[in-house]
Write a protein that holds these residues in place. Sequence first.
Motif, PDB file in Angstrom:
ATOM      1  N   GLN A  43       6.838   7.367   2.974  1.00 18.18           N
ATOM      2  CA  GLN A  43       5.872   7.649   3.964  1.00 18.18           C
ATOM      3  C   GLN A  43       4.707   6.588   3.926  1.00 18.18           C
ATOM      4  O   GLN A  43       3.778   6.797   4.698  1.00 18.18           O
ATOM      5  N   ILE A  44       4.692   5.913   2.811  1.00 20.83           N
ATOM      6  CA  ILE A  44       3.702   4.831   2.514  1.00 20.83           C
ATOM      7  C   ILE A  44       4.079   3.403   2.909  1.00 20.83           C
ATOM      8  O   ILE A  44       3.441   2.619   2.866  1.00 20.83           O
ATOM      9  N   LYS A  45       5.277   3.241   3.178  1.00 20.38           N
ATOM     10  CA  LYS A  45       5.975   1.847   3.527  1.00 20.38           C
ATOM     11  C   LYS A  45       5.030   1.064   4.607  1.00 20.38           C
ATOM     12  O   LYS A  45       4.674  -0.181   4.165  1.00 20.38           O
ATOM     13  N   ASP A  46       4.440   1.672   5.641  1.00 20.68           N
ATOM     14  CA  ASP A  46       3.377   0.739   6.557  1.00 20.68           C
ATOM     15  C   ASP A  46       2.395   0.675   5.698  1.00 20.68           C
ATOM     16  O   ASP A  46       1.639  -0.506   6.135  1.00 20.68           O
ATOM     17  N   SER A  47       1.482   1.396   5.204  1.00 21.20           N
ATOM     18  CA  SER A  47       0.422   1.332   4.571  1.00 21.20           C
ATOM     19  C   SER A  47       0.712   0.263   3.400  1.00 21.20           C
ATOM     20  O   SER A  47      -0.557  -0.619   3.353  1.00 21.20           O
ATOM     21  N   LEU A  48       1.862   0.138   2.606  1.00 19.17           N
ATOM     22  CA  LEU A  48       1.881  -0.769   1.859  1.00 19.17           C
ATOM     23  C   LEU A  48       1.692  -2.194   2.288  1.00 19.17           C
ATOM     24  O   LEU A  48       1.255  -3.140   1.594  1.00 19.17           O
ATOM     25  N   LYS A  49       2.230  -2.435   3.636  1.00 13.71           N
ATOM     26  CA  LYS A  49       2.106  -3.828   4.245  1.00 13.71           C
ATOM     27  C   LYS A  49       0.743  -4.359   4.590  1.00 13.71           C
ATOM     28  O   LYS A  49       0.653  -5.388   4.549  1.00 13.71           O
ATOM     29  N   ASN A  50      -0.226  -3.484   4.615  1.00 17.29           N
ATOM     30  CA  ASN A  50      -1.559  -3.892   5.070  1.00 17.29           C
ATOM     31  C   ASN A  50      -2.486  -3.671   3.646  1.00 17.29           C
ATOM     32  O   ASN A  50      -3.823  -3.823   3.917  1.00 17.29           O
ATOM     33  N   SER A  51      -1.926  -3.215   2.668  1.00 23.39           N
ATOM     34  CA  SER A  51      -2.831  -3.092   1.415  1.00 23.39           C
ATOM     35  C   SER A  51      -3.094  -4.317   0.684  1.00 23.39           C
ATOM     36  O   SER A  51      -2.356  -5.283   0.800  1.00 23.39           O
ATOM     37  N   MET A  52      -4.306  -4.191  -0.010  1.00 29.36           N
ATOM     38  CA  MET A  52      -4.594  -5.225  -0.893  1.00 29.36           C
ATOM     39  C   MET A  52      -4.030  -4.779  -2.373  1.00 29.36           C
ATOM     40  O   MET A  52      -4.012  -3.720  -2.770  1.00 29.36           O
ATOM     41  N   PHE A  53      -3.870  -5.536  -3.208  1.00 29.74           N
ATOM     42  CA  PHE A  53      -3.484  -5.415  -4.582  1.00 29.74           C
ATOM     43  C   PHE A  53      -4.315  -5.876  -5.648  1.00 29.74           C
ATOM     44  O   PHE A  53      -4.741  -7.104  -5.300  1.00 29.74           O
ATOM     45  N   ALA A  54      -4.456  -5.283  -6.807  1.00 33.54           N
ATOM     46  CA  ALA A  54      -5.216  -5.794  -7.879  1.00 33.54           C
ATOM     47  C   ALA A  54      -4.405  -5.432  -8.958  1.00 33.54           C
ATOM     48  O   ALA A  54      -3.881  -4.482  -9.280  1.00 33.54           O
ATOM     49  N   VAL A  55      -4.334  -6.470  -9.996  1.00 28.18           N
ATOM     50  CA  VAL A  55      -3.598  -6.443 -11.186  1.00 28.18           C
ATOM     51  C   VAL A  55      -4.634  -6.751 -12.311  1.00 28.18           C
ATOM     52  O   VAL A  55      -5.269  -7.526 -12.448  1.00 28.18           O
ATOM     53  N   ASN A  56      -4.939  -5.578 -13.073  1.00 24.75           N
ATOM     54  CA  ASN A  56      -5.831  -5.573 -14.106  1.00 24.75           C
ATOM     55  C   ASN A  56      -7.294  -6.120 -13.635  1.00 24.75           C
ATOM     56  O   ASN A  56      -7.992  -6.826 -14.264  1.00 24.75           O
ATOM     57  N   GLU A  57      -7.651  -5.376 -12.624  1.00 22.06           N
ATOM     58  CA  GLU A  57      -8.983  -5.438 -11.783  1.00 22.06           C
ATOM     59  C   GLU A  57      -9.068  -6.816 -11.151  1.00 22.06           C
ATOM     60  O   GLU A  57     -10.370  -7.029 -10.998  1.00 22.06           O
ATOM     61  N   GLU A  58      -8.254  -7.469 -11.098  1.00 26.42           N
ATOM     62  CA  GLU A  58      -8.322  -9.009 -10.346  1.00 26.42           C
ATOM     63  C   GLU A  58      -7.431  -8.823  -9.004  1.00 26.42           C
ATOM     64  O   GLU A  58      -6.076  -8.466  -9.209  1.00 26.42           O
ATOM     65  N   TYR A  59      -7.905  -9.230  -7.987  1.00 32.01           N
ATOM     66  CA  TYR A  59      -7.027  -9.231  -6.652  1.00 32.01           C
ATOM     67  C   TYR A  59      -5.757 -10.044  -7.259  1.00 32.01           C
ATOM     68  O   TYR A  59      -5.970 -11.259  -7.674  1.00 32.01           O
ATOM     69  N   ALA A  60      -4.646  -9.748  -6.373  1.00 27.41           N
ATOM     70  CA  ALA A  60      -3.398 -10.527  -6.926  1.00 27.41           C
ATOM     71  C   ALA A  60      -2.585 -10.746  -5.553  1.00 27.41           C
ATOM     72  O   ALA A  60      -2.665  -9.944  -4.537  1.00 27.41           O
TER      73      ALA A  60
END
Length: 81
Positions: A43-60
Amino acid sequence: MRIKVLYFSSIKDKIGMSSENIEMAENSTVYDLIKLLSEKYPQIKDSLKNSMFAVNEEYASTEQELKEGDTVAIIPPVSGG
């Protein structure tokens, strides 16, 4: 290896939790995490495609390698009015 995943906004609402610990293979990347979560929570597959990701509080980028104990925040796009 074990990582912590933080969910926000619409993704948090769709899966009903704000965080969880996930076991991943060594040398996994953010992209590998996206694939795993897409299978676990279709149910979140489409949302993941457009999301941003941060690893340890830094964008990745999706190519970033994850390490034991990392915290990954998934930040979906938000719309305002």
